[in-house]
Each structure stands twice: as structure tokens, then as C-alpha cells.
Design a protein around this motif. Structure first.
Motif, short mmCIF file in Angstrom:
data_model
loop_
_atom_site.label_atom_id
_atom_site.label_comp_id
_atom_site.label_asym_id
_atom_site.label_seq_id
_atom_site.Cartn_x
_atom_site.Cartn_y
_atom_site.Cartn_z
N PHE A 1 16.58 37.60 22.26
CA PHE A 1 16.99 36.42 23.04
C PHE A 1 16.95 36.73 24.54
O PHE A 1 16.41 35.95 25.33
CB PHE A 1 18.40 35.99 22.65
CG PHE A 1 19.00 34.96 23.57
CD1 PHE A 1 18.65 33.62 23.44
CD2 PHE A 1 19.88 35.32 24.58
CE1 PHE A 1 19.17 32.66 24.31
CE2 PHE A 1 20.41 34.37 25.44
CZ PHE A 1 20.05 33.04 25.31
N PHE A 2 17.54 37.86 24.95
CA PHE A 2 17.58 38.19 26.37
C PHE A 2 16.20 38.55 26.91
O PHE A 2 15.91 38.32 28.09
CB PHE A 2 18.58 39.31 26.64
CG PHE A 2 20.01 38.84 26.64
CD1 PHE A 2 20.47 38.01 27.65
CD2 PHE A 2 20.88 39.21 25.63
CE1 PHE A 2 21.78 37.56 27.67
CE2 PHE A 2 22.19 38.76 25.62
CZ PHE A 2 22.65 37.93 26.65
N LEU A 3 15.35 39.10 26.06
CA LEU A 3 13.96 39.32 26.47
C LEU A 3 13.30 38.00 26.83
O LEU A 3 12.72 37.86 27.92
CB LEU A 3 13.18 39.99 25.32
CG LEU A 3 11.66 40.05 25.52
CD1 LEU A 3 11.30 41.07 26.60
CD2 LEU A 3 10.95 40.39 24.21
N CYS A 4 13.40 37.03 25.94
CA CYS A 4 12.76 35.72 26.15
C CYS A 4 13.42 34.95 27.29
O CYS A 4 12.73 34.30 28.08
CB CYS A 4 12.81 34.90 24.87
SG CYS A 4 11.82 35.58 23.52
N PHE A 5 14.76 35.04 27.38
CA PHE A 5 15.48 34.34 28.45
C PHE A 5 15.09 34.90 29.81
O PHE A 5 14.80 34.16 30.76
CB PHE A 5 16.98 34.48 28.24
CG PHE A 5 17.82 33.85 29.32
CD1 PHE A 5 17.79 32.48 29.53
CD2 PHE A 5 18.61 34.63 30.15
CE1 PHE A 5 18.55 31.89 30.53
CE2 PHE A 5 19.38 34.06 31.15
CZ PHE A 5 19.34 32.69 31.35
#
Length: 215
Positions: free
Chosen positions: A29-33
Motif C-alpha cells: 500500500f505505501f509503495l503504491c501510495f
């Protein structure tokens, strides 16, 4: 002080290793965000009409001196940077792949739906916001430790080699790139200079904020 940061922080949702194609949901999630913020920032810089990013100036400058398109030169530069990863000991991961995909999508969406301000002051403000977003987004996705994009990987490798703060390494890299591009005939705008001089501190700020928030 965030300008002194030398290493990518590790937090509870960071991957143990970059080559991980089954990360935790929070890591993914934090990669994509982070990459979405990064791409949005890149798109806003284009929309601001205040100047291209340093690496685009380099590609433009080279294209003016050889019989190849800017797109082709951009691809060749990315390949060359990835080759430089080898002696620097950098390893790719899913983040390296998603870097190209998500940023490209966000740039296209930004260009399609975000209008260019008619007021030049507002254009400059948009450029400043874009640099901050790229920096914060870059900090978030790098902390996920799932692999960096070509230029971010080069930054990390050079930091490990020199042991200089990340802000200094990234700033020196971007300023060098835009200087070469300008010398070769590339067009430099105010937004270009804002990016070249501001992205290093902004990436360091992004890393600092993530570290303090999730420490």
C-alpha cells in the motif's frame, strides 16, 4: 535534522529485502501510495509550464545533438542508469517495475484533468507543490524497501559510496544533470531549477517524516 539523513529508514511496514514479490499489504500500500504522490508531483510540474525536470532537460539536450527522439533518449538514459547500479550494488524489485507504471499513469491523469493556471505566480506555486509532492512521495515509497526507480537507486548507491547525506547526493546529482542538459542546449525554466535544488531536501524531508510518524 532531516538534511543530515544518510540512510533510508526502516519502519514496521518496510520489506526485509527489495527482491520481495509477496510483501505485506501495508508495505504494498505505501509503495503504491508513495509512487502515486511521486507521479502526481511529476505531472503537476509538467502542467505548471515552468520548466521540465532535470532529467528531461538532459534528454532534450542530448536529442538536439544526436538523431534520436527525446523519448528514445529518455529510455536509453534509464538503461544507462540501471547499468550504473551494478558497480554500486543496487538491486531491483517490484518497486522498480511499479515505479515506471504508476508514475506514467499519474502523469497522464494529471495532464488530462489538471488545468495550467493562467497566473504565473500560481504556476510557480504549483511547481513548488510539485517538488514537495515528488519528495514526500519518494520518501514514502523508498521506505517500503521494495526496490527503487532508476534515478532513486542511483541516489542510494552513490550515498552508500560517498556516505554523504541523501539531500546532498540527490541535489548534486540533479544539478549536475540539468547543467549538462543546459550545456547541450536543453531548455531550463524556473520550475527546472526549483526541482534541481529542491528535490534533495524534499526527499530527505519525506524520509524524515515517515521515520518519525511510524517509528
Amino acid at each position: 535534522m532531516f538534511l543530515k539523513i544518510k540512510k533510508i529508514p526502516k519502519v514496521k511496514w518496510s520489506s526485509e529485502k527489495p527482491f520481495n514479490f509477496k510483501p505485506k499489504f501495508s508495505t504494498f500500500f505505501f509503495l503504491c501510495f508513495g509512487l502515486s504522490l511521486f507521479g502526481l508531483g511529476e505531472g503537476l510540474l509538467i502542467v505548471s509550464f515552468t520548466g521540465a525536470s532535470p532529467w528531461s532537460v538532459l534528454a532534450q539536450g542530448i536529442s538536439l545533438n544526436v538523431n534520436l527522439s527525446i523519448g528514445t533518449i529518455t529510455l536509453l538514459i534509464s538503461i544507462a542508469v540501471l547499468i550504473l547500479w551494478i558497480p554500486l550494488g543496487q538491486k531491483p524489485g517490484m518497486g522498480t517495475i511499479f515505479n515506471a507504471l504508476i508514475i506514467a499513469i499519474m502523469i497522464d491523469l494529471c495532464i488530462k484533468y489538471v488545468p495550467t493556471p493562467s497566473n504565473y505566480i500560481h504556476q510557480l506555486l504549483l511547481a513548488v507543490i510539485s517538488v514537495i509532492m515528488v519528495g514526500i512521495g519518494g520518501g514514502i515509497y523508498l521506505v517500503s524497501n521494495l526496490g527503487a526507480g532508476p534515478r532513486d537507486g542511483l541516489m542510494i548507491g552513490l550515498q552508500k559510496l560517498t556516505n554523504f547525506p541523501i539531500a546532498v547526493v540527490r541535489g548534486t546529482l540533479e544539478i549536475s544533470v540539468v547543467s549538462i542538459g543546459w550545456y547541450l542546449g536543453g531548455t531550463v525554466g524556473v520550475g527546472t531549477l526549483l526541482f534541481a535544488f529542491g528535490i534533495g531536501p524534499c526527499v530527505a524531508l519525506g524520509l524524515y517524516l515517515v521515520d518519525k510518524t511510524f517509528d
